[in-house]
Scaffold this active site. Structure first.
Site, PDB file in Angstrom:
ATOM      1  N   SER A 104     -22.745   0.251 -13.969  1.00  0.00           N
ATOM      2  CA  SER A 104     -22.945  -0.206 -15.347  1.00  0.00           C
ATOM      3  C   SER A 104     -24.206  -1.059 -15.422  1.00  0.00           C
ATOM      4  O   SER A 104     -24.471  -1.854 -14.520  1.00  0.00           O
ATOM      5  CB  SER A 104     -21.774  -1.085 -15.809  1.00  0.00           C
ATOM      6  OG  SER A 104     -20.528  -0.443 -15.615  1.00  0.00           O
ATOM      7  N   ASN A 159     -28.355  -6.865 -16.263  1.00  0.00           N
ATOM      8  CA  ASN A 159     -27.868  -6.777 -14.877  1.00  0.00           C
ATOM      9  C   ASN A 159     -27.373  -5.365 -14.586  1.00  0.00           C
ATOM     10  O   ASN A 159     -26.978  -4.640 -15.497  1.00  0.00           O
ATOM     11  CB  ASN A 159     -26.702  -7.765 -14.687  1.00  0.00           C
ATOM     12  CG  ASN A 159     -26.183  -7.793 -13.261  1.00  0.00           C
ATOM     13  OD1 ASN A 159     -26.964  -7.751 -12.289  1.00  0.00           O
ATOM     14  ND2 ASN A 159     -24.874  -7.857 -13.091  1.00  0.00           N
ATOM     15  N   MET A 211     -28.047 -12.289  -6.237  1.00  0.00           N
ATOM     16  CA  MET A 211     -26.697 -12.753  -5.939  1.00  0.00           C
ATOM     17  C   MET A 211     -26.530 -14.270  -6.138  1.00  0.00           C
ATOM     18  O   MET A 211     -25.923 -14.949  -5.312  1.00  0.00           O
ATOM     19  CB  MET A 211     -26.318 -12.339  -4.511  1.00  0.00           C
ATOM     20  CG  MET A 211     -26.259 -10.827  -4.332  1.00  0.00           C
ATOM     21  SD  MET A 211     -25.361  -9.984  -5.658  1.00  0.00           S
ATOM     22  CE  MET A 211     -24.678  -8.586  -4.805  1.00  0.00           C
ATOM     23  N   ASP A 237     -20.851 -10.683 -13.837  1.00  0.00           N
ATOM     24  CA  ASP A 237     -20.707  -9.233 -14.039  1.00  0.00           C
ATOM     25  C   ASP A 237     -19.991  -8.894 -15.341  1.00  0.00           C
ATOM     26  O   ASP A 237     -19.180  -7.962 -15.411  1.00  0.00           O
ATOM     27  CB  ASP A 237     -19.964  -8.588 -12.849  1.00  0.00           C
ATOM     28  CG  ASP A 237     -20.743  -8.740 -11.559  1.00  0.00           C
ATOM     29  OD1 ASP A 237     -21.978  -8.721 -11.618  1.00  0.00           O
ATOM     30  OD2 ASP A 237     -20.115  -8.895 -10.498  1.00  0.00           O
ATOM     31  N   GLU A 275     -27.322   4.510  -9.858  1.00  0.00           N
ATOM     32  CA  GLU A 275     -27.929   3.242 -10.282  1.00  0.00           C
ATOM     33  C   GLU A 275     -29.435   3.415 -10.495  1.00  0.00           C
ATOM     34  O   GLU A 275     -30.015   2.899 -11.448  1.00  0.00           O
ATOM     35  CB  GLU A 275     -27.692   2.150  -9.228  1.00  0.00           C
ATOM     36  CG  GLU A 275     -26.249   1.697  -9.107  1.00  0.00           C
ATOM     37  CD  GLU A 275     -26.087   0.529  -8.135  1.00  0.00           C
ATOM     38  OE1 GLU A 275     -26.882  -0.422  -8.182  1.00  0.00           O
ATOM     39  OE2 GLU A 275     -25.151   0.569  -7.309  1.00  0.00           O
ATOM     40  N   LEU A 330     -26.190 -17.677 -12.585  1.00  0.00           N
ATOM     41  CA  LEU A 330     -27.123 -18.411 -13.448  1.00  0.00           C
ATOM     42  C   LEU A 330     -26.328 -19.343 -14.368  1.00  0.00           C
ATOM     43  O   LEU A 330     -25.189 -19.048 -14.726  1.00  0.00           O
ATOM     44  CB  LEU A 330     -27.945 -17.413 -14.266  1.00  0.00           C
ATOM     45  CG  LEU A 330     -28.876 -16.539 -13.403  1.00  0.00           C
ATOM     46  CD1 LEU A 330     -29.309 -15.293 -14.150  1.00  0.00           C
ATOM     47  CD2 LEU A 330     -30.087 -17.346 -12.941  1.00  0.00           C
ATOM     48  N   HIS A 371     -24.526  -3.395 -12.037  1.00  0.00           N
ATOM     49  CA  HIS A 371     -23.369  -3.673 -11.180  1.00  0.00           C
ATOM     50  C   HIS A 371     -22.747  -2.341 -10.760  1.00  0.00           C
ATOM     51  O   HIS A 371     -22.634  -1.429 -11.589  1.00  0.00           O
ATOM     52  CB  HIS A 371     -22.353  -4.533 -11.944  1.00  0.00           C
ATOM     53  CG  HIS A 371     -21.162  -4.896 -11.129  1.00  0.00           C
ATOM     54  ND1 HIS A 371     -21.217  -5.832 -10.113  1.00  0.00           N
ATOM     55  CD2 HIS A 371     -19.886  -4.432 -11.144  1.00  0.00           C
ATOM     56  CE1 HIS A 371     -20.021  -5.927  -9.552  1.00  0.00           C
ATOM     57  NE2 HIS A 371     -19.195  -5.093 -10.147  1.00  0.00           N
TER      58      HIS A 371
HETATM   59  C1  GAR Z   1     -26.717  -2.832  -6.087  1.00  0.00           C
HETATM   60  O1  GAR Z   1     -25.708  -1.934  -5.721  1.00  0.00           O
HETATM   61  C2  GAR Z   1     -26.331  -3.577  -7.347  1.00  0.00           C
HETATM   62  O2  GAR Z   1     -25.599  -2.799  -8.249  1.00  0.00           O
HETATM   63  C3  GAR Z   1     -25.472  -4.688  -6.765  1.00  0.00           C
HETATM   64  O3  GAR Z   1     -26.164  -5.094  -5.615  1.00  0.00           O
HETATM   65  C4  GAR Z   1     -26.842  -3.965  -5.068  1.00  0.00           C
HETATM   66  C5  GAR Z   1     -28.281  -4.361  -4.844  1.00  0.00           C
HETATM   67  O4  GAR Z   1     -28.975  -3.332  -4.174  1.00  0.00           O
HETATM   68  N1  GAR Z   1     -25.303  -5.765  -7.701  1.00  0.00           N
HETATM   69  C6  GAR Z   1     -24.169  -6.454  -7.806  1.00  0.00           C
HETATM   70  O5  GAR Z   1     -23.202  -6.272  -7.093  1.00  0.00           O
HETATM   71  C7  GAR Z   1     -24.168  -7.484  -8.924  1.00  0.00           C
HETATM   72  N2  GAR Z   1     -22.890  -8.092  -9.026  1.00  0.00           N
HETATM   73  P1  GAR Z   1     -30.542  -3.300  -4.189  1.00  0.00           P
HETATM   74  O6  GAR Z   1     -31.017  -4.680  -3.695  1.00  0.00           O
HETATM   75  O7  GAR Z   1     -30.909  -2.213  -3.215  1.00  0.00           O
HETATM   76  O8  GAR Z   1     -31.004  -3.023  -5.580  1.00  0.00           O
END
Ligand code: GAR
Length: 217
Positions: A138, A109, A92, A147, A176, A95, A111
């Protein structure tokens, strides 16, 4: 053939990191997780890396005066470990354009939305509020905007009556965990590659089932 060396950048729970660790546990998977970097100390994702015996580093953004210095420290760690691809998994921090440019076509990445819809934060809540009927996730190459960037793969799920942000997030997260390893496999096997603003692939990829919903790699 030597497996591609992946670094996974995290900020917290690391469940997507776990899905990549689990996929790479198979010797036939074309990538190995060679390094985990967290910008936060003591997060659950670091425990997962420890358990899997993966080299890990905490590079805390609070220790750096500028984003450029922070990114330079990450870049150096990636260089030392001879990393081929970088996977952001719930990382989070934004970059810098320089970093994104240096890793163009090798920075990926995940998302929790069907991009380009619902970039940014509080995605699940915003989708519920907007009344969407189909949600999803995605995997994409990273470009300078948050994103955004050429889409490698997507998986869709329904939004069901009675869903709240948590139940929807759980349904998407399940996808995911399949989609990220499937997309990393496509990329590291050179079956999908960045070409300008898109990621084309040929019909053999479709036939392999890698892009069905849910992906089956
Ligand atoms: C996931 O849902 C990922 O898609 C999201 O953060 C979560 C991390 O979970 N990423 C974003 O929102 C990127 N903008 P995790 O730490 O359990 O993998």
């Amino acid at each position: 053939m030597a497996r591609a060396k992946i670094a996974v950048l995290i900020s917290g729970r690391g469940s997507n990191l776990q899905s990549l660790i689990d996929a790479a546990a198979d010797d036939n998977y074309p990538a190995e997780i060679a390094l985990v970097i967290s910008n936060r100390p003591k997060v659950k994702g670091l425990e997962r890396a420890t358990k899997a015996g993966i080299h890990q580093l905490v590079i805390d953004h609070k220790d750096f005066q500028t984003r450029e210095d922070f990114d330079a420290a990450i870049n150096e760690a990636l260089r030392v470990t001879k990393i081929d691809y970088v996977c952001l998994a719930g990382f989070m921090r934004m970059l810098t354009p320089q970093f994104v440019n240096d890793w163009r076509g090798r920075l990926i990445n995940i998302h929790p939305s069907l991009l380009p819809a619902f970039k940014g934060l509080h995605v699940h809540e915003r989708m519920i509020d907007a009344g969407v009927k189909i949600a999803g996730c995605s995997v994409h190459f990273v470009s300078a905007e948050v994103d955004a960037g050429p889409i490698i793969g997507q998986a869709a799920v329904p939004v069901l009556p009675g869903d709240d942000a948590d139940t929807l997030a759980a349904r998407i997260l399940e996808q995911e965990h399949k989609l990220y390893p499937a997309c990393v496999k496509l990329i590291t096997e050179n079956k999908a590659r960045l070409s300008g603003a898109v990621v084309p692939f040929d019909s053999s990829v479709i036939a392999s089932g890698a892009l069905s919903n849910p992906p089956s790699v």
